[in-house]
Structures are given as C-alpha cells and as structure tokens.
Design an enzyme around this catalytic site. Structure first.
Site, PDB file in Angstrom:
ATOM      1  CG  HIS A 132      -0.796   6.333   4.800  1.00 38.30           C
ATOM      2  ND1 HIS A 132      -2.052   5.689   4.920  1.00 38.30           N
ATOM      3  CD2 HIS A 132      -0.525   7.408   5.609  1.00 38.30           C
ATOM      4  CE1 HIS A 132      -1.509   6.987   5.633  1.00 38.30           C
ATOM      5  NE2 HIS A 132      -0.993   7.311   6.062  1.00 38.30           N
ATOM      6  CD  GLU A 134       1.264   9.383  -2.715  1.00 38.80           C
ATOM      7  OE1 GLU A 134       0.680   8.250  -2.699  1.00 38.80           O
ATOM      8  OE2 GLU A 134       0.313  10.368  -1.796  1.00 38.80           O
ATOM      9  CG  ASN A 173      -2.321   1.286   1.619  1.00 41.54           C
ATOM     10  OD1 ASN A 173      -2.613   1.807   0.502  1.00 41.54           O
ATOM     11  ND2 ASN A 173      -1.746   1.765   2.223  1.00 41.54           N
TER      12      ASN A 173
HETATM   13  C1  GAR Z   1      -2.505   9.151  -2.658  1.00 41.53           C
HETATM   14  O1  GAR Z   1      -1.829  10.269  -2.384  1.00 41.53           O
HETATM   15  C2  GAR Z   1      -2.508   7.903  -2.215  1.00 41.53           C
HETATM   16  O2  GAR Z   1      -1.383   7.858  -1.255  1.00 41.53           O
HETATM   17  C3  GAR Z   1      -3.459   8.020  -0.688  1.00 41.53           C
HETATM   18  O3  GAR Z   1      -4.969   8.609  -2.086  1.00 41.53           O
HETATM   19  C4  GAR Z   1      -3.883   9.429  -3.470  1.00 41.53           C
HETATM   20  C5  GAR Z   1      -4.456   8.568  -4.472  1.00 41.53           C
HETATM   21  O4  GAR Z   1      -3.654   9.366  -5.385  1.00 41.53           O
HETATM   22  N1  GAR Z   1      -4.036   6.925  -0.559  1.00 41.53           N
HETATM   23  C6  GAR Z   1      -4.320   7.033   0.837  1.00 41.53           C
HETATM   24  O5  GAR Z   1      -5.156   7.299   1.573  1.00 41.53           O
HETATM   25  C7  GAR Z   1      -5.211   5.304   1.562  1.00 41.53           C
HETATM   26  N2  GAR Z   1      -5.360   5.394   2.636  1.00 41.53           N
HETATM   27  P1  GAR Z   1      -3.887   8.831  -6.622  1.00 41.53           P
HETATM   28  O6  GAR Z   1      -5.159   7.790  -6.434  1.00 41.53           O
HETATM   29  O7  GAR Z   1      -4.050   9.901  -7.909  1.00 41.53           O
HETATM   30  O8  GAR Z   1      -2.695   7.219  -6.923  1.00 41.53           O
END
Ligand code: GAR
Length: 214
Positions: free
Chosen positions: A116, A186, A114
C-alpha cells in the site's frame, strides 16, 4: 543425513497496471535474493504493462476481467480457482485495484500480501488506492508518508503490518513526485517481506508481526 533441498515456494502476483512492483519481485528472483518461483501473473485488466513485463521473463499470465462477473464474489471465486490451479503457496497483490471477498485471503492465511502506498493504518481502506492515496496525504499536510506491506485479511488494508518504510513529504510535492518517492521504497520492502514469508519467518500474533532470526 542431510535433508534434501526444499523446492522454492510458488508465488502468484495479482496486478492491474504498470507492474513496477512485479518487476522488483522478478528482479530479486533473478538475482537470487528472493527464493521463490513466480508461477503466474494474474491481471483483472487486459493489455496492461505488467503483463508485458511478465511475458518478457517467461512467466505465464492470466487475464480475468472483473467486468465479466456479476459481482465481487464471483470474480473472487474465479481468481481463487486460478490461484489453486497454479498451486500458489504465496500470493502478492502488486498494484491490484479490486477488493477480493474473504474466501481468497482465507485460502492463504498469512501467505497473501499487499503493498500500500502510504503508512497504514492512515490513508487506507475503501477508495484509497493509487493517486487517491497520495492526494489524501498531500491534503492532510502530514510531513511523512511511505509504504506498507501487510497481510491481506477480510478487511481492506487492515491486516497485520509486516514492513513499512518512511519517506518525507516535501513542501513542493505533487501527487506525481510523491508517488515516485514512495514507489522507490515499495520496490525495496516488498521483495524483503515476501522473502520472510517464503522462509516461514513471520510470527503473527493478532495485529503484530515479528520476524524470526535467520
Ligand atoms: C503502487 O504504488 C501500489 O502501492 C499501489 O498502486 C501502485 C501500483 O504500481 N497500490 C494500491 O494503491 C493498492 N491499494 P505498480 O503497478 O507500478 O506496482
């Protein structure tokens, strides 16, 4: 005699939204730096942009709307069945906003990841997703945030940490500007962590993770 080349590992990606992390994984597979085949993108939300991104790159998609299941256990079972059907070796949660019950991570020990949007173990757990995380970071006054890739276990956001990268929190940040800075890192660390898993290079001892030399 030389061993025949191994087939690339089969990666399934679970999404709920925009899918920019999915895009980073797709881009690294296409430029040859991430040696996996993305065999399925599964979304719990119909119509999200992540599905469009997958289709643009010819990746088969599956929508499993969580609302059609009586509880988290039945939803998780449907997700697990799809992961087994597509013969996934590795599973990535990439902006996937539902908590899965234990049978899913248990079926992929050390092979379900995952990402985060903060430096775990701070700012994780129930209710800590998307903008809630960045708001909590800003409210805390901390001067650093970042991103964490971790192994998924039964407890949300609490599995062994594979890779983290730090970003500064600036005095005039809002949720949007901080989220943007965190997303950039990320997109760097997720493909790197998946590569290590694909190359069987992680040594996981309790909560601690080491990476074998190449
Ligand atoms: C990202 O920032 C990811 O880390 C977060 O949602 C966003 C999705 O962006 N995930 C969480 O908060 C899970 N707990 P994306 O759809 O553009 O990859």
């Amino acid at each position: 005699m030389k061993n025949p080349p191994k087939a690339p590992k089969r990666l399934a990606v679970l999404v709920s939204g925009s899918g920019s992390n999915l895009q980073a994984l797709i881009d690294r597979t296409e430029d040859g730096t991430l040696p996996v085949d993305i065999v399925r993108v599964i979304s719990n939300v119909p119509g999200v942009y992540a599905l469009e991104r997958a289709e643009k790159h010819g990746i088969p998609v599956k929508v499993i709307p969580h609302g059609q299941y009586a509880n988290a256990g039945e939803f998780s079972q449907a997700i697990l069945e799809e992961l087994l059907r597509c013969q996934a070796d590795i599973v990535c949660l990439a902006g996937f906003m539902r908590i899965l019950t234990a049978e899913v991570p248990l079926a992929f020990p050390g092979r379900m990841l995952n990402i985060h949007p903060a430096l775990l173990p701070a700012f994780g757990g129930k209710g800590m997703y998307g903008h809630h995380v960045h708001q909590a970071v800003l409210d805390s006054g901390t001067q650093f945030s970042g991103a964490t890739v971790h192994i998924v276990t039964e407890e949300p956001d609490a599995g062994p940490i594979v890779l983290q990268k730090i970003v500064p929190v600036l005095p005039d940040d809002d949720v949007e500007s901080l989220a943007k800075r965190v997303l950039e890192v990320e997109h760097e660390i997720y493909p790197q962590a998946v590569k290590w898993v694909a190359e069987d290079r992680l040594i996981i001892k309790g909560k601690r993770v080491a990476v074998k030399e190449d």
